[in-house]
Design an enzyme around this catalytic site. Structure first.
Site, PDB file in Angstrom:
ATOM      1  N   ARG A 244      30.205  23.623  90.676  1.00  0.00           N
ATOM      2  CA  ARG A 244      29.833  24.652  89.712  1.00  0.00           C
ATOM      3  C   ARG A 244      30.676  25.891  89.960  1.00  0.00           C
ATOM      4  O   ARG A 244      31.017  26.224  91.093  1.00  0.00           O
ATOM      5  CB  ARG A 244      28.348  25.031  89.859  1.00  0.00           C
ATOM      6  CG  ARG A 244      27.383  24.136  89.100  1.00  0.00           C
ATOM      7  CD  ARG A 244      27.453  24.371  87.599  1.00  0.00           C
ATOM      8  NE  ARG A 244      26.375  23.735  86.884  1.00  0.00           N
ATOM      9  CZ  ARG A 244      26.421  22.525  86.355  1.00  0.00           C
ATOM     10  NH1 ARG A 244      27.516  21.799  86.468  1.00  0.00           N
ATOM     11  NH2 ARG A 244      25.391  22.034  85.702  1.00  0.00           N
ATOM     12  N   GLU A 273      33.488  29.282  81.202  1.00  0.00           N
ATOM     13  CA  GLU A 273      34.040  27.990  80.795  1.00  0.00           C
ATOM     14  C   GLU A 273      34.160  27.913  79.276  1.00  0.00           C
ATOM     15  O   GLU A 273      33.143  28.069  78.574  1.00  0.00           O
ATOM     16  CB  GLU A 273      33.165  26.855  81.326  1.00  0.00           C
ATOM     17  CG  GLU A 273      33.225  26.772  82.844  1.00  0.00           C
ATOM     18  CD  GLU A 273      32.358  25.668  83.429  1.00  0.00           C
ATOM     19  OE1 GLU A 273      32.458  25.420  84.643  1.00  0.00           O
ATOM     20  OE2 GLU A 273      31.575  25.056  82.680  1.00  0.00           O
ATOM     21  N   HIS A 292      35.691  21.870  82.844  1.00  0.00           N
ATOM     22  CA  HIS A 292      34.419  21.163  83.053  1.00  0.00           C
ATOM     23  C   HIS A 292      34.353  19.900  82.187  1.00  0.00           C
ATOM     24  O   HIS A 292      33.375  19.651  81.472  1.00  0.00           O
ATOM     25  CB  HIS A 292      33.233  22.071  82.751  1.00  0.00           C
ATOM     26  CG  HIS A 292      32.003  21.707  83.532  1.00  0.00           C
ATOM     27  ND1 HIS A 292      31.063  22.619  83.917  1.00  0.00           N
ATOM     28  CD2 HIS A 292      31.564  20.509  84.013  1.00  0.00           C
ATOM     29  CE1 HIS A 292      30.085  22.023  84.585  1.00  0.00           C
ATOM     30  NE2 HIS A 292      30.370  20.735  84.658  1.00  0.00           N
TER      31      HIS A 292
END
Length: 350
Positions: A244, A273, A292
């Site tokens: 993360r 992100e 991601h």
């Protein structure tokens, strides 16, 4: 009618809805960030289940599942994320409210493990750098791109869950690597079963040729990697994270790369992100970046959506879900389930 609601998007909406509603006793609804509070409140006042994103950075603050959110959902029995992470949920608040918390841990493990491994191979073999050089330099000197084998090197894994264990298994069996790990809640024997040996954090930093972050974001891991941690790593080592954003300090990593304290990085997670186009870390040739997307394979989406829909059916039928994050909530949850659904749940924690 049992009511399940999801936030904004699903990896495969058609498959999820087909499985979830196949018996005709569950209705599926949707909310999004552009809806007014009154529109959202109307939906949330009646739902029994809520399916959301696990990444807090992708969700507006008003949709973070904490006390205020839970107060808007008097009939809410369970919440779930679409992946393994659940930092968009304050688990303690849910437990206090008698709400089950579930995720899809393990269903995307293969996809994410392969992504991490691809980054490790590409970094150590300098594949990205030489690929770019071949397209811009007509007089390419191939000896400038001498690289290293992975075989026999040391991998340090931070967070030995299903993803970390899968990477460890591949690296140990395919590349003969020495795999070490830090994980606060498993025994040395359990680590061995997961193809690693437990060590303390400083040893992992100092001995690893590859440091892989595969843990979730919480109070224990937030800011875990900063200037001191990068400085303790081998200058020849690579930092890879599929955990993360927020576990590592992005500015500190940029400084470490500039100073040559680490040899390169593979980053699939970010504070924002996707990160801004002018993010400092995107200027390094020895940084591999993805927004991601490690879990976003077709196979992973099918497994995750199938598993999520089937787990929701189990929850709505009163069964104990296979991927429950807060099993200690069950007694309180069972009381609420009976009051809301008119009958007690049939399952029990395992």
């Amino acid at each position: 009618m049992k009511q399940v609601c999801y936030f904004e998007t699903l990896l495969n909406h058609e498959l999820f809805e087909q499985i979830l509603t196949q018996d005709g006793d569950i209705a599926l609804s949707r909310i999004d960030r552009d809806m007014s509070d009154s529109e959202v409140d109307k939906v949330m006042s009646s739902i029994h289940g809520y399916h959301t994103r696990g990444n807090q950075s992708l969700i507006p603050k008003r949709y973070i599942i904490e006390k205020n959110f839970l107060q808007r959902c008097p009939n809410l029995l369970a919440v779930s994320t679409g992946g393994a992470g659940y930092d968009s949920i304050v688990v303690e608040n849910c437990t206090e409210a008698g709400v089950l918390v579930t995720n899809q841990a393990g269903l995307n493990a293969e996809a994410v493990a392969e992504h991490a491994l691809a980054m490790m191979l590409s970094l150590t073999k300098k594949i990205t750098q030489v690929n770019a050089a071949m397209r811009r330099d007509p007089d390419l000197e191939r000896y400038h791109f001498r690289n290293n084998d992975m075989f026999g090197k040391t991998l340090g894994i931070v967070g030995l869950g299903q993803i970390g264990a899968r990477v460890g298994h591949i690296c140990k069996t395919a590349f003969g690597m020495d795999v070490m790990a830090v994980h606060p809640r498993i025994t040395p024997e359990q680590a061995i079963e997961r193809n690693a040996r437990l060590v303390d954090f400083p040893e992992l930093l100092e001995q690893s040729d590859f440091v892989l972050v595969s843990c979730g974001l919480n109070d224990e891991t937030r800011g875990m990697f900063g200037e001191n941690e990068f400085a303790r790593m081998k200058s020849s080592a690579y930092f890879i994270t599929i955990g993360r954003g927020g576990i590592h300090d992005e500015d500190a990593l940029a400084r470490a790369l500039t100073a040559g304290e680490v040899s390169g990085a593979g980053l699939d997670v970010w504070l924002q992100e996707p990160p801004p186009h002018d993010h400092p870390l995107l200027s390094f040739e020895n940084v591999l970046a993805s927004p991601h997307t490690a879990a976003m394979t077709h196979e992973s989406a099918q497994k995750a959506m199938t598993g999520a829909a089937e787990q929701w059916r189990q929850i709505m039928n009163g069964e104990f879900p296979p991927r429950c994050v807060n099993p200690k909530v069950w007694p309180h949850y069972a009381e609420r389930f009976e009051a809301i659904m008119g009958h007690p749940p049939t399952g029990q924690p395992v």
